[in-house]
Design a protein around this motif. Structure first.
Motif, short mmCIF file in Angstrom:
data_model
loop_
_atom_site.label_atom_id
_atom_site.label_comp_id
_atom_site.label_asym_id
_atom_site.label_seq_id
_atom_site.Cartn_x
_atom_site.Cartn_y
_atom_site.Cartn_z
N GLN A 1 0.85 -1.19 0.00
CA GLN A 1 0.00 0.00 0.00
C GLN A 1 0.89 1.24 0.00
O GLN A 1 1.87 1.31 0.74
N VAL A 2 0.53 2.19 -0.85
CA VAL A 2 1.31 3.43 -0.99
C VAL A 2 0.37 4.61 -0.79
O VAL A 2 -0.70 4.66 -1.42
N GLU B 1 0.34 8.92 -0.64
CA GLU B 1 1.03 10.20 -0.77
C GLU B 1 0.29 11.26 0.02
O GLU B 1 -0.94 11.19 0.20
N CYS C 1 5.66 10.11 0.99
CA CYS C 1 5.20 8.84 0.44
C CYS C 1 5.45 7.77 1.49
O CYS C 1 6.61 7.53 1.85
N ALA D 1 4.94 3.79 2.37
CA ALA D 1 4.67 2.51 1.72
C ALA D 1 4.76 1.38 2.74
O ALA D 1 5.63 1.40 3.60
N ILE E 1 12.08 4.00 -4.65
CA ILE E 1 10.88 4.83 -4.63
C ILE E 1 11.00 5.87 -5.73
O ILE E 1 12.06 6.51 -5.87
N ASN F 1 9.30 4.11 6.97
CA ASN F 1 8.77 3.66 5.67
C ASN F 1 8.32 4.85 4.81
O ASN F 1 7.28 4.78 4.14
N THR F 2 9.10 5.90 4.83
CA THR F 2 8.69 7.14 4.18
C THR F 2 9.80 7.70 3.30
O THR F 2 10.99 7.61 3.66
N CYS G 1 3.43 8.53 -6.24
CA CYS G 1 4.58 7.80 -5.71
C CYS G 1 4.44 6.34 -6.10
O CYS G 1 3.33 5.77 -6.09
N ALA H 1 6.29 2.56 -5.23
CA ALA H 1 7.25 1.71 -4.53
C ALA H 1 7.65 0.59 -5.47
O ALA H 1 6.77 -0.14 -5.98
N TRP I 1 1.49 1.58 -6.76
CA TRP I 1 1.19 3.01 -6.92
C TRP I 1 0.27 3.53 -5.83
O TRP I 1 -0.62 2.83 -5.35
N GLY I 2 0.50 4.81 -5.52
CA GLY I 2 -0.44 5.51 -4.67
C GLY I 2 -1.52 6.17 -5.50
O GLY I 2 -1.52 6.07 -6.73
#
Length: 122
Positions: free
Chosen positions: A3-4, A6, A22, A24, A34, A82-83, A101, A103, A112-113
Motif C-alpha cells: 500500500q502506498v 502520498e 510517500c 509505503a 521509490i 517507511n517514508t 509515488c 514503490a 502506486w499511490g
C-alpha cells in the motif's frame, strides 16, 4: 500487496515550497526503490505519456532527477518510518500536476499511490 499513500500536496504561489511524503507498507522498505511521477493537466489521455518520471531514489539512497527539477527538488528516505520525502522548492507553474509515488520491488514491479495534487499559481 504493498500500500502506498502520498500526502503534502496543495496550492502554493510561484517560488514557494512544498514537501510531499510517500508512505509505503513495503517489507522490507529498505529494499525498495521509490519514484515520484507527475501527471500534468490535460495529459491524462495521452497514451504512453500519461505520467512523467520526476525523481527516484534507490534502495541504496542514490537519487536521480529530471533536468527541469534539478537544484529545486530533493529526495530523502526515512526507512525507519517507511517514508520518502520529496522537498520541492522554487516551484513554478509548470510543476502543477498530480504527483504519484511508486514503490518499486527489486523485481521491477510497481505499487502506486492515489496521487496528491500540486498547484502552483498566483
Amino acid at each position: 500487496q504493498v500500500q502506498v499513500v502520498e500526502s503534502g500536496g496543495g496550492l502554493v504561489q510561484p517560488g514557494g515550497s512544498l514537501r510531499l511524503s510517500c508512505v509505503a507498507s513495503a517489507v522490507p522498505f529498505s529494499s525498495y526503490a521509490i519514484a515520484w511521477y507527475r501527471q500534468a493537466p490535460g495529459k491524462q489521455r495521452a497514451p504512453g505519456k500519461q505520467r512523467e518520471l520526476v525523481a527516484d531514489i534507490s534502495s541504496d539512497g542514490i537519487t536521480d532527477y529530471i533536468d527541469s527539477v534539478k537544484g529545486r527538488f530533493t529526495l530523502s528516505r526515512g526507512n525507519a518510518k517507511n517514508t520518502v520525502y520529496l522537498q520541492m522548492s522554487n516551484l513554478k507553474p509548470e510543476d502543477t500536476a498530480v504527483y504519484y509515488c511508486a514503490a518499486i520491488h527489486p523485481s521491477g514491479q510497481h505499487a502506486w499511490g492515489q496521487g496528491t495534487q500540486v498547484t502552483v499559481s498566483s
